[in-house]
Design a protein around this motif. Structure first.
Motif, short mmCIF file in Angstrom:
data_model
loop_
_atom_site.label_atom_id
_atom_site.label_comp_id
_atom_site.label_asym_id
_atom_site.label_seq_id
_atom_site.Cartn_x
_atom_site.Cartn_y
_atom_site.Cartn_z
N SER A 115 -5.36 -4.93 13.79
CA SER A 115 -3.98 -4.47 14.41
C SER A 115 -4.33 -4.52 15.96
O SER A 115 -5.36 -4.28 16.36
N SER A 152 -1.08 -6.09 11.64
CA SER A 152 -0.03 -5.73 12.17
C SER A 152 -0.17 -5.96 13.86
O SER A 152 -1.13 -5.59 14.53
N PHE A 198 -0.40 -7.12 3.68
CA PHE A 198 0.89 -6.69 4.24
C PHE A 198 0.90 -7.09 5.55
O PHE A 198 -0.14 -6.79 6.53
N LEU A 229 2.93 -7.01 9.33
CA LEU A 229 4.03 -6.33 9.92
C LEU A 229 4.07 -6.70 11.58
O LEU A 229 2.86 -6.42 12.24
N GLY A 230 5.08 -7.22 12.00
CA GLY A 230 5.39 -7.07 13.52
C GLY A 230 4.36 -8.01 14.08
O GLY A 230 4.30 -7.80 15.41
N GLY A 244 3.56 -14.23 9.74
CA GLY A 244 2.66 -13.12 9.23
C GLY A 244 1.56 -13.33 8.50
O GLY A 244 0.48 -12.90 8.72
N GLU A 285 3.25 -9.37 1.33
CA GLU A 285 4.55 -8.79 1.89
C GLU A 285 4.48 -9.05 3.29
O GLU A 285 3.58 -8.56 4.03
N ARG A 291 6.89 -8.75 7.08
CA ARG A 291 8.14 -8.12 7.53
C ARG A 291 8.18 -8.06 9.07
O ARG A 291 7.03 -7.81 9.67
N ASP A 292 9.10 -8.52 9.59
CA ASP A 292 9.53 -8.27 11.03
C ASP A 292 8.39 -8.75 12.00
O ASP A 292 8.13 -8.41 12.99
N ASN A 293 7.90 -10.19 11.65
CA ASN A 293 7.05 -10.89 12.33
C ASN A 293 8.02 -11.77 13.15
O ASN A 293 9.21 -12.12 12.80
N ASN A 344 11.91 -11.47 9.29
CA ASN A 344 11.21 -12.28 10.06
C ASN A 344 12.00 -13.24 10.94
O ASN A 344 13.19 -13.58 10.51
#
Length: 311
Positions: free
Chosen positions: A205, A227, A247, A249-250, A255, A269, A271-273, A296
């Protein structure tokens, strides 16, 4: 990675310039049970559990803190940091493993190596395992390891100037480890048949250029959280491997982005990349199911594609 002979010569010159002659240290330096505490620049010739009596943990080291040199005809040593901090002034290595007996060094935390050029350096199969060790705020990499069958477990690389974990070799494992806020990549994996997160998930991260970058054959990337990294969460070029249960994320790019041959992708999974969620292409790429992506910024591209739209 650096040329070993050059590094050894440089270490000797730096030690000479600092006016410190290295000595042998360890829990048994002479085969008769004589224990010698370790100081900056010393050579560990056997196992050692650091204590408050070791000068090594009492002050920062100007250059390399500790060199491990145990001949191949002896049993591999164990170094226990025992909760101590080994500090540097931006030069040399926190721990440099030259030789580590017949079985390699076991490096055991809790403990921290902070403020060197590189935190932990072990090339040529000299590390057997590292468990519970933190490498933080080193100028270059946190961990630089090359070998076969070694294990990195529950370690952390935080705020290093290049990569958190720079790992090469064959059939090594990384479980339960975290790379945070390193300037380049959290994990950089090169070689064959490495297993990442198959027993316990890893985390990357806030790393500057990406969470995990992987190249080679037969790697298994499993159970990973990536992340808010400055590039892709996972970027892989792998033949005959798998990416599963990640996973993402962002992250500032995709991703999960991968290419390869005979690559299986499942249970991921994203999300929001800021670009695509999951984007995998190559010859005989297999969608194992359970992949999904949402939120995304993929533009006209699909949120999730493993050779085709995810199922």
């Amino acid at each position: 990675m650096h040329h070993l002979a050059t590094v050894i010569a440089a270490s000797v010159l730096l030690a000479t310039a600092a006016g410190a002659a290295p000595k042998a240290c360890g829990d048994d330096v002479d085969g008769r049970g004589t224990a010698v505490p370790c100081d900056c620049g010393d050579v560990l010739v056997g196992s050692r559990t650091l204590t408050d009596a070791d000068p090594l943990v009492q002050h920062p080291c100007d250059t390399t803190a500790l060199v491990v040199d145990v001949p191949a005809d002896r049993t591999g040593p164990t170094l226990r940091l025992a909760g101590h901090l080994v500090r540097g002034r931006g030069r040399g290595f926190g721990l440099q493993v030259l030789r580590a007996g017949s079985t390699g060094l076991h490096l055991i935390g809790p403990g921290e190596v902070r403020g060197f050029d590189v935190g932990v350096v072990a090339w040529g199969g000299t590390l057997a395992s590292a468990d519970g060790v933190v490498a933080a705020e080193n100028h270059s990499d946190g961990f630089e390891v090359n070998g076969t069958g070694y294990a990195i477990t529950a370690c952390e690389a935080v705020g290093n100037g290049r990569d958190g974990f720079a790992l090469r070799g064959r059939a090594f494992r990384v479980d339960g480890s975290r790379a945070r806020q390193n300037r380049r990549f959290g994990f950089r994996i090169v070689g064959a048949d490495a297993a990442l997160g198959t027993a316990q998930e890893n985390e990357a991260s806030g790393n500057g250029r990406g969470g995990i970058v992987v190249a080679g054959t037969g790697h298994a990337i499993d159970g990973t959280v990536v992340s808010v990294n400055g590039g892709a969460g996972v970027r892989a070029r792998v033949r005959g491997g798998r990416i599963a249960n990640t996973f993402a994320l962002g992250n500032a790019a995709d991703g999960v982005r991968a290419s390869g041959t005979d690559l299986t992708v499942s249970g991921n999974e994203a999300r929001d990349n800021r670009r695509r969620g999951i984007a995998v292409r190559g010859l005989r790429v297999r969608d194992g199911g359970g992949n999904g992506a949402s939120g995304n910024a993929a533009g006209r591209a699909p949120q999730c594609a493993v050779g085709h739209g995810c199922r």
